[in-house]
Design a protein around this motif. Structure first.
Motif, mmCIF file in Angstrom:
data_model
loop_
_atom_site.group_PDB
_atom_site.id
_atom_site.type_symbol
_atom_site.label_atom_id
_atom_site.label_comp_id
_atom_site.label_asym_id
_atom_site.label_seq_id
_atom_site.Cartn_x
_atom_site.Cartn_y
_atom_site.Cartn_z
ATOM 1 N N LYS A 286 27.719 -4.082 -19.268
ATOM 2 C CA LYS A 286 28.596 -4.576 -20.328
ATOM 3 C C LYS A 286 29.988 -3.958 -20.152
ATOM 4 N N LEU A 287 30.918 -4.480 -20.931
ATOM 5 C CA LEU A 287 32.263 -3.886 -20.910
ATOM 6 C C LEU A 287 32.198 -2.503 -21.570
ATOM 7 N N SER A 288 32.801 -1.504 -20.910
ATOM 8 C CA SER A 288 32.730 -0.155 -21.485
ATOM 9 C C SER A 288 33.497 -0.068 -22.802
ATOM 10 N N SER A 289 34.431 -0.997 -23.007
ATOM 11 C CA SER A 289 35.198 -0.992 -24.260
ATOM 12 C C SER A 289 34.397 -1.607 -25.403
ATOM 13 N N GLY A 290 33.215 -2.157 -25.087
ATOM 14 C CA GLY A 290 32.386 -2.771 -26.121
ATOM 15 C C GLY A 290 32.722 -4.234 -26.354
ATOM 16 N N GLY A 291 33.659 -4.788 -25.614
ATOM 17 C CA GLY A 291 34.051 -6.191 -25.777
ATOM 18 C C GLY A 291 32.941 -7.141 -25.324
ATOM 19 N N PRO A 292 33.100 -8.455 -25.629
ATOM 20 C CA PRO A 292 32.048 -9.402 -25.270
ATOM 21 C C PRO A 292 32.166 -9.858 -23.814
ATOM 22 N N GLY A 293 31.075 -10.336 -23.264
ATOM 23 C CA GLY A 293 31.152 -11.034 -21.988
ATOM 24 C C GLY A 293 30.803 -10.210 -20.770
ATOM 25 N N HIS A 294 30.462 -10.968 -19.707
ATOM 26 C CA HIS A 294 30.049 -10.343 -18.444
ATOM 27 C C HIS A 294 31.099 -10.522 -17.353
ATOM 28 N N GLY A 295 32.220 -11.107 -17.693
ATOM 29 C CA GLY A 295 33.266 -11.301 -16.696
ATOM 30 C C GLY A 295 34.326 -12.239 -17.229
ATOM 31 N N ARG A 296 35.421 -12.364 -16.467
ATOM 32 C CA ARG A 296 36.554 -13.180 -16.916
ATOM 33 C C ARG A 296 36.758 -14.334 -15.939
ATOM 34 N N LEU A 297 36.723 -15.556 -16.457
ATOM 35 C CA LEU A 297 36.952 -16.733 -15.614
ATOM 36 C C LEU A 297 38.434 -16.844 -15.302
ATOM 37 N N LEU A 298 38.763 -16.813 -14.016
ATOM 38 C CA LEU A 298 40.182 -16.904 -13.656
ATOM 39 C C LEU A 298 40.764 -18.253 -14.048
ATOM 40 N N GLU A 299 39.970 -19.305 -13.933
ATOM 41 C CA GLU A 299 40.487 -20.658 -14.193
ATOM 42 C C GLU A 299 40.598 -20.975 -15.681
ATOM 43 N N ALA A 300 39.903 -20.210 -16.528
ATOM 44 C CA ALA A 300 39.948 -20.466 -17.973
ATOM 45 C C ALA A 300 39.557 -19.180 -18.708
ATOM 46 N N PRO A 301 40.525 -18.271 -18.874
ATOM 47 C CA PRO A 301 40.206 -16.971 -19.477
ATOM 48 C C PRO A 301 39.649 -17.065 -20.896
ATOM 49 N N HIS A 306 28.914 -15.328 -21.830
ATOM 50 C CA HIS A 306 28.306 -14.537 -22.905
ATOM 51 C C HIS A 306 26.874 -14.117 -22.662
ATOM 52 N N LYS A 307 26.216 -14.745 -21.677
ATOM 53 C CA LYS A 307 24.793 -14.438 -21.506
ATOM 54 C C LYS A 307 24.396 -14.681 -20.056
ATOM 55 N N MET A 308 23.351 -13.955 -19.611
ATOM 56 C CA MET A 308 22.874 -14.154 -18.244
ATOM 57 C C MET A 308 21.364 -14.129 -18.187
ATOM 58 N N ASN A 309 20.796 -15.019 -17.371
ATOM 59 C CA ASN A 309 19.429 -14.821 -16.876
ATOM 60 C C ASN A 309 19.626 -14.334 -15.438
ATOM 61 N N GLU A 310 18.533 -14.212 -14.708
ATOM 62 C CA GLU A 310 18.703 -13.672 -13.354
ATOM 63 C C GLU A 310 19.662 -14.523 -12.509
ATOM 64 N N GLU A 311 19.471 -15.857 -12.563
ATOM 65 C CA GLU A 311 20.270 -16.736 -11.702
ATOM 66 C C GLU A 311 21.202 -17.663 -12.482
ATOM 67 N N HIS A 312 21.140 -17.626 -13.790
ATOM 68 C CA HIS A 312 21.959 -18.512 -14.624
ATOM 69 C C HIS A 312 23.019 -17.701 -15.349
ATOM 70 N N PRO A 334 34.137 -9.503 -12.318
ATOM 71 C CA PRO A 334 33.028 -8.820 -12.997
ATOM 72 C C PRO A 334 33.480 -7.625 -13.840
ATOM 73 N N ASN A 335 32.599 -7.235 -14.778
ATOM 74 C CA ASN A 335 32.882 -6.052 -15.593
ATOM 75 C C ASN A 335 32.876 -4.797 -14.738
ATOM 76 N N HIS A 336 31.873 -4.694 -13.884
ATOM 77 C CA HIS A 336 31.669 -3.455 -13.114
ATOM 78 C C HIS A 336 31.414 -3.836 -11.661
ATOM 79 N N ILE A 337 32.430 -3.679 -10.846
ATOM 80 C CA ILE A 337 32.369 -4.193 -9.476
ATOM 81 C C ILE A 337 31.395 -3.408 -8.587
ATOM 82 N N CYS A 338 31.230 -2.108 -8.844
ATOM 83 C CA CYS A 338 30.397 -1.292 -7.934
ATOM 84 C C CYS A 338 28.954 -1.792 -7.897
#
Ligand code: PLP
Length: 368
Positions: A286-301, A306-312, A334-338
């Protein structure tokens, strides 16, 4: 010529211009403040990037794992730091064997150094060094507030003297990781500096002057020179950066070199689409700041991942700047690149939308 949009997905894409700028900026910062740079390779896990870091003046490389150290031997680093309290005879034997390969520096300093916070672990390293006929460097790990590994600052002298009494080890100084400081708080940095300076002073007075005082996370990277007595930094994330680095104020979005290219695989509801990357592609961090989401879409920020399954990957489009159709490809920071890098086999280096380099993540999955 392969354009980024032609890559099969999911694909971990690195903007080479940004990565090169990040590498150069930190090399310049370290040089201008006379700080030794021993970058942590856990972020990129790749020989190619390690070699670029060394070419820009890194004094050595840092790893977390014994098996990562074995991989990074191939980058040609003069010295390796294992910044994790290594425990176990098998690991100690393998590290001693790497020390045998790397040998000693001209002034006799071991070229393999291990962070340690237990006499148990130090004894195992001492015994393995004896059997291999080598010496190992030791950095005493100090807990400066994260509450993870490390002896308390007040125990630094007693612990150092216990380690220094063991044969076949050279106690070179101390290490700390200020992972509890995620913002640029003046007060927290001042407290950190005071703790580090005090530990250093006490060690000097006790007859154990530290040659190496190693710290320097990415969130505090450009404040490292404010920490009194610090002479080595080992940032990892800075090479690519991620949304957590942006949240901590250590970089801007324009400094994020890494994104994951994914395809819109399903779009059966006007306000929802599914992309072909979930937790096995991005990790669940998750975002360490506590914000929502698993990443930022470059084409539409405005879209929310908001949610993930293994492949979805579930994208909420209700506030998105634009719509997408099945088959579209989008890039997500991604939130956490490492942890994301560790999930990918290849990395695609891109300049001006064209794939210029493809490299292997040689140390992915190297966990022992
Ligand atoms: C011990 C240690 N040193 C250095 C680093 C590198 O820090 P960063 O990824 O913030 O650059 C880490 C990261 O987890 C770490 O655990």
């Amino acid at each position: 010529m392969t354009r980024v949009q032609d890559l099969d997905t999911p694909a971990l894409v690195i903007d080479l211009d940004i990565m090169e700028r990040n590498l150069q900026r930190v090399a310049d910062y370290a040089a201008s403040h006379k700080l030794r740079l021993r970058p942590h390779t856990k972020t990129h896990k790749s020989l190619l990037i390690a070699q670029k870091q060394l070419a820009l003046g890194a004094a050595g490389l840092t790893v977390a794992k014994t098996t990562e150290a074995e991989v990074m031997l191939g980058a040609g680093a003069g010295e390796l730091l294992v910044a994790f309290p290594v425990i176990g005879e098998a690991k100690a034997r393998r590290l001693a064997s790497i020390a045998g390969i790397l040998g000693k520096s001209a002034d006799g300093t071991p070229r393999v150094t291990i962070a340690i916070d237990s006499v148990f672990g130090a004894k195992q390293l001492s015994q393995a060094a004896e059997v291999a006929g080598v010496r190992l460097g030791i950095l005493v790990e100090i807990d400066v507030g994260l509450g993870r590994a490390g002896v308390a600052p007040s125990e630094a002298v007693a612990f150092t003297s216990a380690v220094a009494a063991l044969p076949h080890l050279d106690c070179l100084g101390f290490t700390f990781y200020p992972g509890h400081i995620k913002d640029q708080s003046e007060q927290k940095i001042a407290e950190l500096s005071e703790t580090v300076a005090r530990v250093r002073e006490e060690l000097v007075r006790a007859g154990y002057p530290p040659k190496v005082v190693s710290g320097g996370s990415t969130p505090l990277l450009y404040r490292s020179h404010e920490v009194e007595g610090l002479n080595e930094i080992r940032p990892g994330t800075y090479v690519f950066n991620d949304l957590n680095t942006v949240a901590g104020g250590a970089c801007n979005l324009e400094d994020c070199a890494a994104s994951v290219l994914v395809t819109v695989a399903s779009h059966t509801h006007p306000e929802r689409m599914i992309v072909d990357g979930g937790s096995k592609t991005f990790s669940s961090d998750k975002l360490s700041s506590g914000g929502p989401g698993h990443g930022r879409l470059l084409e539409a920020p405005g879209a929310v991942f908001h949610k993930m399954n293994e492949e979805h990957g579930f994208i909420d489009l209700s506030a998105a700047e634009r719509d997408f159709t099945v088959g579209d490809k989008v890039r997500i920071i991604p939130n956490h690149i490492c942890v994301a890098v560790n999930l990918h086999e290849y990395v695609y280096g891109v300049r001006d939308g064209v794939v210029e380099e493809v490299w292997n993540v040689e140390a992915r999955g190297k966990l022992q």
